[in-house]
Design a protein around this motif. Structure first.
Motif, mmCIF file in Angstrom:
data_model
loop_
_atom_site.group_PDB
_atom_site.id
_atom_site.type_symbol
_atom_site.label_atom_id
_atom_site.label_comp_id
_atom_site.label_asym_id
_atom_site.label_seq_id
_atom_site.Cartn_x
_atom_site.Cartn_y
_atom_site.Cartn_z
ATOM 1 N N ALA A 54 0.818 -1.218 0.000
ATOM 2 C CA ALA A 54 0.000 0.000 0.000
ATOM 3 C C ALA A 54 0.852 1.269 0.000
ATOM 4 O O ALA A 54 0.444 2.284 -0.580
ATOM 5 C CB ALA A 54 -0.945 -0.007 1.194
ATOM 6 N N ASN A 58 0.494 4.022 -2.770
ATOM 7 C CA ASN A 58 0.219 5.440 -2.524
ATOM 8 C C ASN A 58 1.141 6.309 -3.382
ATOM 9 O O ASN A 58 0.690 7.290 -3.985
ATOM 10 C CB ASN A 58 0.382 5.772 -1.049
ATOM 11 C CG ASN A 58 0.074 7.228 -0.739
ATOM 12 O OD1 ASN A 58 -0.603 7.910 -1.494
ATOM 13 N ND2 ASN A 58 0.577 7.702 0.380
ATOM 14 N N GLN A 62 -0.119 8.922 -6.144
ATOM 15 C CA GLN A 62 0.216 10.347 -6.113
ATOM 16 C C GLN A 62 0.826 10.808 -7.434
ATOM 17 O O GLN A 62 0.538 11.901 -7.907
ATOM 18 C CB GLN A 62 1.150 10.663 -4.937
ATOM 19 C CG GLN A 62 0.540 10.417 -3.569
ATOM 20 C CD GLN A 62 -0.780 11.131 -3.333
ATOM 21 O OE1 GLN A 62 -0.980 12.265 -3.747
ATOM 22 N NE2 GLN A 62 -1.701 10.455 -2.665
ATOM 23 N N THR A 71 -5.335 14.368 -4.042
ATOM 24 C CA THR A 71 -4.272 13.719 -3.264
ATOM 25 C C THR A 71 -4.837 12.801 -2.187
ATOM 26 O O THR A 71 -4.186 11.849 -1.779
ATOM 27 C CB THR A 71 -3.339 14.763 -2.610
ATOM 28 O OG1 THR A 71 -4.122 15.627 -1.804
ATOM 29 C CG2 THR A 71 -2.570 15.547 -3.650
ATOM 30 N N TYR A 121 -3.282 -0.050 -2.158
ATOM 31 C CA TYR A 121 -3.518 1.292 -1.647
ATOM 32 C C TYR A 121 -5.010 1.646 -1.701
ATOM 33 O O TYR A 121 -5.565 2.189 -0.746
ATOM 34 C CB TYR A 121 -2.704 2.327 -2.440
ATOM 35 C CG TYR A 121 -3.069 3.737 -2.063
ATOM 36 C CD1 TYR A 121 -2.777 4.239 -0.786
ATOM 37 C CD2 TYR A 121 -3.748 4.560 -2.949
ATOM 38 C CE1 TYR A 121 -3.142 5.518 -0.422
ATOM 39 C CE2 TYR A 121 -4.111 5.849 -2.596
ATOM 40 C CZ TYR A 121 -3.805 6.322 -1.331
ATOM 41 O OH TYR A 121 -4.175 7.587 -0.971
ATOM 42 N N THR A 124 -7.113 0.727 1.135
ATOM 43 C CA THR A 124 -6.970 1.482 2.388
ATOM 44 C C THR A 124 -7.840 2.723 2.432
ATOM 45 O O THR A 124 -7.952 3.364 3.479
ATOM 46 C CB THR A 124 -5.495 1.912 2.619
ATOM 47 O OG1 THR A 124 -5.144 2.905 1.648
ATOM 48 C CG2 THR A 124 -4.554 0.712 2.551
ATOM 49 N N LEU A 125 -8.408 3.101 1.311
ATOM 50 C CA LEU A 125 -9.186 4.347 1.252
ATOM 51 C C LEU A 125 -10.568 4.182 1.867
ATOM 52 O O LEU A 125 -11.188 3.196 1.820
ATOM 53 C CB LEU A 125 -9.318 4.813 -0.203
ATOM 54 C CG LEU A 125 -8.021 5.112 -0.914
ATOM 55 C CD1 LEU A 125 -8.280 5.437 -2.369
ATOM 56 C CD2 LEU A 125 -7.313 6.276 -0.251
#
Length: 125
Positions: A54, A58, A62, A71, A121, A124-125
């Motif tokens: 993750a 990220n 980005q 972001t 990643y 994880t949001l």
């Protein structure tokens, strides 16, 4: 003579039932075929064989996605990606990212490990 209209009605009902069964069978076979085809894709298999990271995901996000999705992935030009993994399957996300079929989103040609990182990643949001 009263029996003949009843017989015609029964034959029509049987035809409708057979047509409905044929339609359902075709739909099931089609869905199963698409599912198998997606899972048989070598790229998808390679992504699923890699355990994503993750933190690296990220960084990839980005660099490649934040310009449109923000972001914090809350949306800008592109939609919010918060809880996207609860709304879309992994296969659907891979297709979305790599296809570029929804303009203005470009194709993103990630390696299998990069895609696995990005998917990690997104979880994880």
């Amino acid at each position: 003579m009263k029996e003949q209209p009843t017989l015609v009605a029964e034959v029509n009902i049987q035809k409708l039932v057979l047509m409905a069964l044929a339609f359902i069978t075709i739909a099931i076979v089609s869905v199963a075929g698409v599912y198998y085809w997606q899972h048989a894709d070598p790229y998808v298999q390679a992504v699923q064989a890699v355990r994503g990271d993750a933190v690296r995901g990220n960084a990839i996000f980005q660099m490649n996605c934040a310009g449109c999705h923000g972001t914090l992935a809350t949306g800008k030009v592109g939609p919010s990606l918060r809880k996207v993994t609860s709304r879309r399957s992994q296969l659907s996300l891979i297709e979305q990212v790599t296809s570029g079929k929804t303009p203005p989103m470009p194709k993103f040609q990630a390696s299998p490990s990069e895609m696995a990182d990005l998917l990690s990643y997104l979880k994880t949001l």
